[in-house]
Design a protein around this motif. Structure first.
Motif, PDB file in Angstrom:
ATOM      1  N   UNK A  57       0.762  -1.352  -0.012  1.00  0.00           N
ATOM      2  CA  UNK A  57       0.016   0.108  -0.068  1.00  0.00           C
ATOM      3  C   UNK A  57       0.899   1.132  -0.119  1.00  0.00           C
ATOM      4  N   UNK A  58       2.064   1.020   0.484  1.00  0.00           N
ATOM      5  CA  UNK A  58       2.956   2.485   0.534  1.00  0.00           C
ATOM      6  C   UNK A  58       4.285   1.932   0.716  1.00  0.00           C
ATOM      7  N   UNK A  59       5.289   2.581  -0.069  1.00  0.00           N
ATOM      8  CA  UNK A  59       6.760   2.171   0.049  1.00  0.00           C
ATOM      9  C   UNK A  59       7.621   3.630  -0.096  1.00  0.00           C
ATOM     10  N   UNK A  60       8.216   3.605   1.074  1.00  0.00           N
ATOM     11  CA  UNK A  60       9.283   4.803   0.886  1.00  0.00           C
ATOM     12  C   UNK A  60      10.501   4.611   1.431  1.00  0.00           C
ATOM     13  N   UNK A  61      11.583   5.225   0.888  1.00  0.00           N
ATOM     14  CA  UNK A  61      13.186   4.884   1.088  1.00  0.00           C
ATOM     15  C   UNK A  61      13.921   6.405   1.209  1.00  0.00           C
ATOM     16  N   UNK A  62      15.116   6.010   1.441  1.00  0.00           N
ATOM     17  CA  UNK A  62      16.006   6.950   1.679  1.00  0.00           C
ATOM     18  C   UNK A  62      15.681   8.182   2.522  1.00  0.00           C
ATOM     19  N   UNK A  63      14.854   7.703   3.665  1.00  0.00           N
ATOM     20  CA  UNK A  63      14.445   8.572   4.817  1.00  0.00           C
ATOM     21  C   UNK A  63      15.673   8.891   5.469  1.00  0.00           C
ATOM     22  N   UNK A  64      15.863   9.897   6.260  1.00  0.00           N
ATOM     23  CA  UNK A  64      17.141  10.296   6.944  1.00  0.00           C
ATOM     24  C   UNK A  64      17.274   9.344   8.195  1.00  0.00           C
ATOM     25  N   UNK A  65      18.306   8.794   8.575  1.00  0.00           N
ATOM     26  CA  UNK A  65      18.370   7.904   9.589  1.00  0.00           C
ATOM     27  C   UNK A  65      18.145   8.572  11.058  1.00  0.00           C
ATOM     28  N   UNK A  66      18.192   9.810  10.999  1.00  0.00           N
ATOM     29  CA  UNK A  66      17.771  10.517  12.085  1.00  0.00           C
ATOM     30  C   UNK A  66      16.401  10.914  12.499  1.00  0.00           C
ATOM     31  N   UNK A  67      15.604  10.222  11.464  1.00  0.00           N
ATOM     32  CA  UNK A  67      14.069  10.594  11.460  1.00  0.00           C
ATOM     33  C   UNK A  67      13.526   9.895  12.661  1.00  0.00           C
ATOM     34  N   UNK A  68      12.786  10.664  13.692  1.00  0.00           N
ATOM     35  CA  UNK A  68      12.167  10.385  14.677  1.00  0.00           C
ATOM     36  C   UNK A  68      10.533   9.988  14.667  1.00  0.00           C
ATOM     37  N   UNK A  69       9.942  10.955  13.829  1.00  0.00           N
ATOM     38  CA  UNK A  69       8.684  10.814  13.577  1.00  0.00           C
ATOM     39  C   UNK A  69       8.276  11.248  11.942  1.00  0.00           C
ATOM     40  N   UNK A  70       7.355  10.539  11.765  1.00  0.00           N
ATOM     41  CA  UNK A  70       6.523  10.671  10.271  1.00  0.00           C
ATOM     42  C   UNK A  70       5.148  10.749  10.478  1.00  0.00           C
ATOM     43  N   UNK A  71       4.446  11.554   9.585  1.00  0.00           N
ATOM     44  CA  UNK A  71       3.233  11.736   9.341  1.00  0.00           C
ATOM     45  C   UNK A  71       2.945  12.487   7.980  1.00  0.00           C
ATOM     46  N   UNK A  72       1.869  12.553   7.609  1.00  0.00           N
ATOM     47  CA  UNK A  72       1.498  13.130   6.114  1.00  0.00           C
ATOM     48  C   UNK A  72       2.080  14.533   6.111  1.00  0.00           C
TER      49      UNK A  72
END
Length: 150
Positions: A57-72
């Motif tokens: 349903x969803x695929x994402x990559x190359x997010x920074x490794x210091x990411x602690x929160x994701x939302x729209x």
């Protein structure tokens, strides 16, 4: 590594607002304990109960490794988004055709950035990430479509 959400607990009920039949809103996700040395993160959302097998349903990559929160509203600018099993680029919330389905978010810490263009397929993603996953975490929830819900 751990993956949590303030909106639902692991093995809990997903909010109906994240359904494509409602608001199609990506839930807030919290990323914890990413391993030292990770170069990027990837996230997959799939329906485990689809009659045709696990459905992306969803695929994402190359997010920074210091990411602690994701939302729209806080998706990292350098992140890439792939093609869903429905032929669309972007988030497509849970949409069980009938009954209750289990959906799994899988967070992967990778030892490199992936050289994939926006809109790559799940198969291309898996080939590029093979042998580069340092750690992973999952978060599952279920949602039921009843006759009164879209």
């Amino acid at each position: 590594m751990r993956l949590t959400s303030p909106e639902f607990s692991d093995d809990g009920e997903l909010p109906w607002t994240m359904s494509a039949a409602n608001e199609n809103r990506m839930p807030a996700l919290e990323l914890h304990e990413v391993p030292e040395g990770a170069k990027s993160l990837a996230l997959v959302l799939e329906d485990l109960d689809s009659p045709v097998g696990a459905l992306t349903h969803w695929l994402a990559w190359n997010l920074p490794p210091d990411t602690t929160h994701l939302d729209a509203l806080t998706f990292p600018a350098h992140g890439r988004i792939g093609l869903s099993a429905f032929g669309k680029i972007g988030y497509l919330g849970p949409t069980p055709p009938e009954g209750r389905h289990i959906y799994r978010f899988t967070l992967s810490a990778l030892d490199r950035m992936l050289d994939l263009p926006q809109g790559a397929t799940r198969k291309q993603f898996q080939a590029a990430a093979k042998n580069h996953v340092m750690a992973w975490a999952t978060l599952e929830g279920s949602i039921e479509r009843s006759g009164s819900q879209g």
